[in-house]
Write an enzyme that holds these catalytic residues in place. Structure first.
Site, mmCIF file in Angstrom:
data_model
loop_
_atom_site.group_PDB
_atom_site.id
_atom_site.type_symbol
_atom_site.label_atom_id
_atom_site.label_comp_id
_atom_site.label_asym_id
_atom_site.label_seq_id
_atom_site.Cartn_x
_atom_site.Cartn_y
_atom_site.Cartn_z
ATOM 1 N N GLU A 98 30.108 36.527 45.382
ATOM 2 C CA GLU A 98 31.452 36.599 44.798
ATOM 3 C C GLU A 98 31.335 36.646 43.276
ATOM 4 O O GLU A 98 30.382 36.121 42.705
ATOM 5 C CB GLU A 98 32.251 35.366 45.283
ATOM 6 C CG GLU A 98 33.635 35.186 44.709
ATOM 7 C CD GLU A 98 34.642 36.247 45.108
ATOM 8 O OE1 GLU A 98 34.380 37.435 44.881
ATOM 9 O OE2 GLU A 98 35.717 35.874 45.612
ATOM 10 N N ASP A 99 32.300 37.284 42.630
ATOM 11 C CA ASP A 99 32.258 37.352 41.173
ATOM 12 C C ASP A 99 32.564 36.004 40.536
ATOM 13 O O ASP A 99 31.844 35.535 39.660
ATOM 14 C CB ASP A 99 33.234 38.440 40.655
ATOM 15 C CG ASP A 99 34.656 38.307 41.206
ATOM 16 O OD1 ASP A 99 34.936 37.386 42.010
ATOM 17 O OD2 ASP A 99 35.515 39.137 40.833
ATOM 18 N N ASP A 102 37.558 30.437 41.375
ATOM 19 C CA ASP A 102 38.613 29.915 40.500
ATOM 20 C C ASP A 102 39.264 28.739 41.228
ATOM 21 O O ASP A 102 38.760 27.622 41.188
ATOM 22 C CB ASP A 102 39.572 31.075 40.222
ATOM 23 C CG ASP A 102 40.645 30.757 39.202
ATOM 24 O OD1 ASP A 102 40.470 29.814 38.424
ATOM 25 O OD2 ASP A 102 41.669 31.469 39.176
ATOM 26 N N PHE A 151 40.483 33.741 31.181
ATOM 27 C CA PHE A 151 40.526 34.926 32.044
ATOM 28 C C PHE A 151 39.503 35.908 31.503
ATOM 29 O O PHE A 151 39.577 36.339 30.357
ATOM 30 C CB PHE A 151 41.919 35.555 32.082
ATOM 31 C CG PHE A 151 42.011 36.607 33.148
ATOM 32 C CD1 PHE A 151 42.272 36.249 34.461
ATOM 33 C CD2 PHE A 151 41.784 37.941 32.848
ATOM 34 C CE1 PHE A 151 42.309 37.211 35.456
ATOM 35 C CE2 PHE A 151 41.815 38.907 33.841
ATOM 36 C CZ PHE A 151 42.081 38.540 35.147
ATOM 37 N N ARG A 164 36.125 46.971 34.308
ATOM 38 C CA ARG A 164 35.043 46.578 35.226
ATOM 39 C C ARG A 164 33.684 47.071 34.727
ATOM 40 O O ARG A 164 32.659 46.523 35.073
ATOM 41 C CB ARG A 164 35.289 47.156 36.630
ATOM 42 C CG ARG A 164 36.493 46.580 37.350
ATOM 43 C CD ARG A 164 36.441 46.974 38.829
ATOM 44 N NE ARG A 164 37.718 46.764 39.505
ATOM 45 C CZ ARG A 164 38.098 45.633 40.078
ATOM 46 N NH1 ARG A 164 37.304 44.575 40.054
ATOM 47 N NH2 ARG A 164 39.257 45.538 40.681
HETATM 48 P P1 5GP Z 1 40.282 31.987 43.828
HETATM 49 O O1 5GP Z 1 40.690 32.255 45.224
HETATM 50 O O2 5GP Z 1 38.975 31.235 43.700
HETATM 51 O O3 5GP Z 1 41.369 31.344 43.026
HETATM 52 O O4 5GP Z 1 40.147 33.387 43.128
HETATM 53 C C1 5GP Z 1 39.056 34.146 43.126
HETATM 54 C C2 5GP Z 1 39.427 35.543 42.707
HETATM 55 O O5 5GP Z 1 40.429 35.553 41.664
HETATM 56 C C3 5GP Z 1 38.217 36.204 42.108
HETATM 57 O O6 5GP Z 1 37.442 36.839 43.096
HETATM 58 C C4 5GP Z 1 38.848 37.183 41.145
HETATM 59 O O7 5GP Z 1 39.201 38.359 41.824
HETATM 60 C C5 5GP Z 1 40.120 36.499 40.685
HETATM 61 N N1 5GP Z 1 39.898 35.814 39.411
HETATM 62 C C6 5GP Z 1 39.887 34.488 39.179
HETATM 63 N N2 5GP Z 1 39.620 34.222 37.885
HETATM 64 C C7 5GP Z 1 39.459 35.423 37.284
HETATM 65 C C8 5GP Z 1 39.147 35.820 35.934
HETATM 66 O O8 5GP Z 1 38.964 35.026 35.004
HETATM 67 N N3 5GP Z 1 39.056 37.155 35.713
HETATM 68 C C9 5GP Z 1 39.239 38.103 36.674
HETATM 69 N N4 5GP Z 1 39.126 39.371 36.326
HETATM 70 N N5 5GP Z 1 39.529 37.760 37.964
HETATM 71 C C10 5GP Z 1 39.627 36.436 38.251
#
Ligand code: 5GP
Length: 179
Positions: A98-99, A102, A151, A164
């Site tokens: 996963e990238d 959050d 972010f 990207r």
């Molecule tokens: P979670 O479910 O953990 O809240 O969210 C994960 C997803 O939210 C990540 O895979 C990504 O797509 C998006 N996301 C969360 N934080 C960021 C950020 O700082 N930048 C970007 N571009 N996407 C984020």
């Protein structure tokens, strides 16, 4: 017209060396094993491409695409599957790539779903971790960098599908919020 500005948080060189370290750890931990590497689209595609090229163990790759509804820079917590795996996971060692973690809602949903399919093992490899925003108790087994609540874009991560392709990971600083 507003123009967004960007500040480098993690440089291309820092990212490359950390990805190599993560791959070394995975190569050691899965020595003698086979691995299915599951990339979460779209944000993980560049990280995944770099990571798997450093792996020396036998691997297969597959992808899932998930979507969370909500505002453009924040995930809302509702998750749905846009594309499921093509590979059966039963009895296999899986690493989900996963990238960024959050709130953790996306990954905990994916992990729960994949566990119902009885893999031999399931681990999570996240390039970035924002623990301050966590809503569910989930910790990546392999983590590139822990970052503050910014972010970020670049190295696969987008803002409205842009940026990207940036080689560095940058903090998005909207022009209307000058510092
Ligand atoms: P979670 O479910 O953990 O809240 O969210 C994960 C997803 O939210 C990540 O895979 C990504 O797509 C998006 N996301 C969360 N934080 C960021 C950020 O700082 N930048 C970007 N571009 N996407 C984020």
């Amino acid at each position: 017209m507003h123009r967004n500005r960007y500040k480098i948080l993690l440089s291309e060189a820092e990212i490359r060396s950390r990805v190599e370290e993560l791959a070394r750890a995975i190569n050691t931990d899965y020595s003698g094993e086979e691995l299915l590497v599951v990339g979460i689209l779209k944000g993980a595609f560049i990280f995944m491409a770099d990571l798997v090229r450093e792996l020396t163990i036998p691997i297969a790759v597959d992808f899932m695409d998930m979507s969370s509804y909500g505002a453009s820079t924040r995930s809302s917590g509702e998750v749905r599957i846009l594309k499921d795996l093509e590979t059966p996971v039963e009895g296999k060692n899986i690493i989900v790539v996963e990238d960024i973690v959050d709130t953790g809602l996306t990954l905990s949903y994916i992990a729960e779903l994949l566990r119902t399919r009885n893999p031999k093992s399931l681990r999570i490899c996240a390039l970035l971790d924002k623990p301050s925003r966590r809503k569910v108790d989930i910790t990546p087994d392999y983590r590139g960098f822990t970052i503050p609540d910014y972010f970020v874009v670049g190295y696969g991560l987008d803002y409205n599908e842009e940026h990207r392709n940036y080689r560095d990971i940058c903090i998005l600083q909207p022009a209307q919020h000058e510092d």
